[in-house]
Design a protein around this motif. Structure first.
Motif, PDB file in Angstrom:
ATOM      1  N   ARG A 293       0.823  -1.231   0.000  1.00 27.36           N
ATOM      2  CA  ARG A 293       0.000   0.000   0.000  1.00 27.36           C
ATOM      3  C   ARG A 293       0.845   1.265   0.000  1.00 27.36           C
ATOM      4  O   ARG A 293       0.415   2.299  -0.501  1.00 27.36           O
ATOM      5  CB  ARG A 293      -0.928  -0.002   1.212  1.00 27.36           C
ATOM      6  N   SER A 294       2.039   1.180   0.603  1.00 25.18           N
ATOM      7  CA  SER A 294       2.886   2.379   0.643  1.00 25.18           C
ATOM      8  C   SER A 294       3.902   2.357  -0.509  1.00 25.18           C
ATOM      9  O   SER A 294       4.863   3.110  -0.500  1.00 25.18           O
ATOM     10  CB  SER A 294       3.616   2.451   1.981  1.00 25.18           C
ATOM     11  N   ASP A 295       3.684   1.432  -1.474  1.00 25.30           N
ATOM     12  CA  ASP A 295       4.547   1.290  -2.652  1.00 25.30           C
ATOM     13  C   ASP A 295       6.025   1.129  -2.261  1.00 25.30           C
ATOM     14  O   ASP A 295       6.905   1.838  -2.755  1.00 25.30           O
ATOM     15  CB  ASP A 295       4.367   2.484  -3.608  1.00 25.30           C
ATOM     16  N   GLY A 296       6.262   0.199  -1.343  1.00 23.42           N
ATOM     17  CA  GLY A 296       7.659  -0.154  -1.044  1.00 23.42           C
ATOM     18  C   GLY A 296       8.252   0.497   0.189  1.00 23.42           C
ATOM     19  O   GLY A 296       9.380   0.200   0.557  1.00 23.42           O
ATOM     20  N   VAL A 297       7.507   1.406   0.844  1.00 24.00           N
ATOM     21  CA  VAL A 297       8.053   2.019   2.063  1.00 24.00           C
ATOM     22  C   VAL A 297       7.842   1.042   3.224  1.00 24.00           C
ATOM     23  O   VAL A 297       6.722   0.574   3.457  1.00 24.00           O
ATOM     24  CB  VAL A 297       7.354   3.365   2.384  1.00 24.00           C
ATOM     25  N   ILE A 298       8.929   0.711   3.947  1.00 20.86           N
ATOM     26  CA  ILE A 298       8.828  -0.273   5.025  1.00 20.86           C
ATOM     27  C   ILE A 298       8.662   0.440   6.360  1.00 20.86           C
ATOM     28  O   ILE A 298       9.537   1.174   6.791  1.00 20.86           O
ATOM     29  CB  ILE A 298      10.065  -1.190   5.037  1.00 20.86           C
ATOM     30  N   ASP A 299       7.503   0.203   6.960  1.00 21.97           N
ATOM     31  CA  ASP A 299       7.223   0.825   8.260  1.00 21.97           C
ATOM     32  C   ASP A 299       7.050  -0.295   9.278  1.00 21.97           C
ATOM     33  O   ASP A 299       6.114  -1.075   9.204  1.00 21.97           O
ATOM     34  CB  ASP A 299       5.933   1.665   8.154  1.00 21.97           C
ATOM     35  N   SER A 300       7.990  -0.366  10.223  1.00 28.33           N
ATOM     36  CA  SER A 300       7.945  -1.496  11.171  1.00 28.33           C
ATOM     37  C   SER A 300       6.762  -1.385  12.135  1.00 28.33           C
ATOM     38  O   SER A 300       6.397  -2.333  12.800  1.00 28.33           O
ATOM     39  CB  SER A 300       9.247  -1.574  11.964  1.00 28.33           C
ATOM     40  N   ALA A 301       6.159  -0.218  12.224  1.00 27.11           N
ATOM     41  CA  ALA A 301       5.038  -0.050  13.167  1.00 27.11           C
ATOM     42  C   ALA A 301       3.720   0.188  12.446  1.00 27.11           C
ATOM     43  O   ALA A 301       2.893   0.965  12.874  1.00 27.11           O
ATOM     44  CB  ALA A 301       5.331   1.105  14.106  1.00 27.11           C
ATOM     45  N   ALA A 302       3.526  -0.491  11.289  1.00 21.78           N
ATOM     46  CA  ALA A 302       2.279  -0.302  10.542  1.00 21.78           C
ATOM     47  C   ALA A 302       1.104  -0.871  11.331  1.00 21.78           C
ATOM     48  O   ALA A 302       1.224  -1.877  12.004  1.00 21.78           O
ATOM     49  CB  ALA A 302       2.378  -1.016   9.200  1.00 21.78           C
ATOM     50  N   LEU A 303      -0.027  -0.185  11.255  1.00 21.48           N
ATOM     51  CA  LEU A 303      -1.217  -0.657  11.970  1.00 21.48           C
ATOM     52  C   LEU A 303      -1.795  -1.888  11.279  1.00 21.48           C
ATOM     53  O   LEU A 303      -1.755  -1.992  10.057  1.00 21.48           O
ATOM     54  CB  LEU A 303      -2.282   0.451  11.992  1.00 21.48           C
ATOM     55  N   VAL A 304      -2.320  -2.796  12.078  1.00 18.84           N
ATOM     56  CA  VAL A 304      -2.962  -3.982  11.502  1.00 18.84           C
ATOM     57  C   VAL A 304      -4.406  -3.606  11.162  1.00 18.84           C
ATOM     58  O   VAL A 304      -5.170  -3.242  12.040  1.00 18.84           O
ATOM     59  CB  VAL A 304      -2.965  -5.151  12.522  1.00 18.84           C
ATOM     60  N   PRO A 305      -4.798  -3.677   9.853  1.00 19.27           N
ATOM     61  CA  PRO A 305      -6.189  -3.345   9.507  1.00 19.27           C
ATOM     62  C   PRO A 305      -7.145  -4.306  10.227  1.00 19.27           C
ATOM     63  O   PRO A 305      -6.836  -5.485  10.402  1.00 19.27           O
ATOM     64  CB  PRO A 305      -6.245  -3.568   7.990  1.00 19.27           C
ATOM     65  N   TRP A 306      -8.316  -3.804  10.627  1.00 22.93           N
ATOM     66  CA  TRP A 306      -9.263  -4.616  11.420  1.00 22.93           C
ATOM     67  C   TRP A 306      -9.667  -5.887  10.687  1.00 22.93           C
ATOM     68  O   TRP A 306      -9.824  -6.954  11.273  1.00 22.93           O
ATOM     69  CB  TRP A 306     -10.500  -3.787  11.799  1.00 22.93           C
ATOM     70  N   TRP A 307      -9.828  -5.795   9.347  1.00 23.15           N
ATOM     71  CA  TRP A 307     -10.310  -6.972   8.609  1.00 23.15           C
ATOM     72  C   TRP A 307      -9.258  -8.090   8.578  1.00 23.15           C
ATOM     73  O   TRP A 307      -9.590  -9.263   8.408  1.00 23.15           O
ATOM     74  CB  TRP A 307     -10.753  -6.591   7.195  1.00 23.15           C
ATOM     75  N   VAL A 308      -7.975  -7.716   8.797  1.00 19.04           N
ATOM     76  CA  VAL A 308      -6.921  -8.737   8.836  1.00 19.04           C
ATOM     77  C   VAL A 308      -7.074  -9.583  10.101  1.00 19.04           C
ATOM     78  O   VAL A 308      -6.928 -10.810  10.079  1.00 19.04           O
ATOM     79  CB  VAL A 308      -5.518  -8.076   8.778  1.00 19.04           C
ATOM     80  N   LEU A 309      -7.397  -8.927  11.233  1.00 22.43           N
ATOM     81  CA  LEU A 309      -7.643  -9.672  12.472  1.00 22.43           C
ATOM     82  C   LEU A 309      -8.875 -10.572  12.327  1.00 22.43           C
ATOM     83  O   LEU A 309      -8.910 -11.684  12.857  1.00 22.43           O
ATOM     84  CB  LEU A 309      -7.822  -8.719  13.656  1.00 22.43           C
ATOM     85  N   VAL A 310      -9.882 -10.087  11.579  1.00 21.05           N
ATOM     86  CA  VAL A 310     -11.087 -10.895  11.337  1.00 21.05           C
ATOM     87  C   VAL A 310     -10.722 -12.121  10.493  1.00 21.05           C
ATOM     88  O   VAL A 310     -11.163 -13.244  10.774  1.00 21.05           O
ATOM     89  CB  VAL A 310     -12.184 -10.047  10.638  1.00 21.05           C
ATOM     90  N   LEU A 311      -9.896 -11.914   9.454  1.00 18.74           N
ATOM     91  CA  LEU A 311      -9.450 -13.026   8.598  1.00 18.74           C
ATOM     92  C   LEU A 311      -8.680 -14.059   9.429  1.00 18.74           C
ATOM     93  O   LEU A 311      -8.904 -15.268   9.319  1.00 18.74           O
ATOM     94  CB  LEU A 311      -8.539 -12.482   7.479  1.00 18.74           C
TER      95      LEU A 311
END
Length: 421
Positions: A293-311
């Motif tokens: 989503r950030s086109d290659g920018v690596i962010d070690s503290a990216a938020l986990v989208p809610w739907w990922v926890l649901v998956l």
């Protein structure tokens, strides 16, 4: 045009598929052993175990699953070394998910309770060491995780040993075991409620918008513990003393009181497990989504989208329902014979150890913790109560897990690199 921009949607679809497969493995192997003591001691049926797991695993993952996820996602491989080639992180996380999931499928088919945490940590270390070089792996972090493999079973085993000895002393050795059980069990119920509430409130709820001080959490946990104790007392009152010819001491009645308690500890264990182990499936998936989503920018503290926890929660539930019965049999009946009172001591000890570790952000293995706790209860009854053959097989499967995860991960890493790179 970068590789990530070119194949971004494919990467996200693959990550979701592999993440779901990995969550399925967590359900089939790990949730099964979280429920094994309750089912093995006949306190709850397999259907009830699945119902409890569905609700509490999901709540644990959603409410308290954020803390460990960051360790799995950014703590093992140095993100700075991936700045130049962010697609390597995507290949690595995809191969780690697939490798760990395949190993869990093999272990679950054999009925081995292996560690999903080890599977994914081994897989990430494998791709990091080979794909990026040995210096890319934070060996200190891996060492900390490795030390937890010894500490968690020892700690859980010790707590279980002490708890079961207290049950023996206070209840089984008293003049009227049934009356003693009714007197002391509410205290144990309070302990279950208090411990789980305490760790959830102190660590888990920041990303839901609740930020309480330690004192506030402590008071609230006491109130929640008392409320849960009230429910336990109400359920206990419905248990009437039954005379049975084959039961001279009335121990079967005591076990029925503990059966009520096992329902609470099963909920606690499922919650603790969801908070600690959803990270194994969700961490790498969140990393892939964040990079694409950030086109290659690596962010070690990216938020986990809610739907990922649901998956992740959904995959865990499907795994338990479809394949969980084999590992439940190993943990519930294979290691030592469990009754509700023994199962209670093992489960509460394991849940306590897991929630403490989850609170400190250390990804320990629920499996090792629970097996350690069951061993502790077995030891409280003497060495003869343990099935050493089964224990040997379990330890062997633990030793294979890391290299198996690493080896498969290296293989898939070069496959993805070949296809996309």
């Amino acid at each position: 045009m970068s590789i990530i921009a070119q194949h971004g949607e494919i990467f996200i679809i693959l990550a979701c598929l592999f993440g779901f497969f990995m969550a399925w493995g967590v359900g089939a192997n790990d949730v099964a052993n979280a429920m094994g003591t309750s089912v093995g001691s006949k306190a709850i049926t397999i259907k009830q175990a699945i119902l409890i797991a569905v609700v509490f695993e999901f709540l644990g993952a959603w409410l308290a699953g954020g803390e460990v996820t960051s360790t799995i996602r950014g703590g093992i491989v140095d993100p700075a070394l991936l700045e130049a080639d962010p697609q390597f992180l995507v290949y690595g996380m995809l191969s780690a998910l697939l490798a760990a999931a395949i190993w869990l499928l093999i272990a679950s088919a054999k009925g081995w309770p292996v560690s999903t945490t080890h599977s994914i940590v081994g897989a990430i270390v494998g791709f990091g060491a080979v794909g990026l070089g040995m210096e890319a792996v934070a060996w200190g972090k891996v060492g900390t995780i490795a030390s937890s493999w010894l500490i968690s079973p020892l700690l859980a085993g010790t707590i279980a040993f002490v708890l079961f000895k207290s049950v023996q002393h206070l209840i089984f050795e008293s003049h009227e075991p049934f009356a003693a059980a009714k007197r002391y069990v509410p205290g144990y119920v309070f302990l279950v409620g208090f411990i789980v509430a305490m760790v959830t409130l102190t660590k888990g709820l920041k990303h839901v918008g609740l930020d309480l001080s330690f004192g506030q959490s402590f008071l609230l946990s006491i109130l929640l513990g008392v409320a849960i104790m009230g429910v336990g007392i109400a359920m206990q009152r419905r248990i009437k003393y039954e005379r049975r010819a084959d039961d001279h001491f009335g121990f079967s009645n005591v076990e029925r009181v503990f059966g009520v308690l096992m329902i609470f500890t099963a909920c606690a264990m499922a919650f603790a497990h969801g908070s600690n182990d959803v990270a194994n499936a969700v961490g790498p998936l969140a990393a892939v989504i964040s990079v694409v989503r950030s086109d290659g920018v690596i962010d070690s503290a990216a938020l986990v989208p809610w739907w990922v926890l649901v998956l992740g929660g959904g995959g865990i539930v499907v795994g338990l329902v479809t394949y969980g019965h084999k590992v439940i049999a190993t943990v519930g009946t294979g290691i030592t014979e469990l009754t509700p009172s023994r199962g209670f001591a093992a489960t509460l000890a394991a849940a306590t150890t897991v929630v403490l570790a989850s609170g400190t952000g250390l990804p320990i293995s629920t499996t090792h913790t629970l097996v350690g706790a069951v061993l502790g209860v077995g030891l409280a009854r003497g060495m003869a109560a343990l099935n050493l053959g089964v224990i040997g097989t379990i330890v062997m499967s633990w030793l294979i897990t890391l290299p198996a995860g690493a080896g498969l991960s290296i293989l898939f890493f070069f496959t993805f690199k070949g296809i996309f790179g």
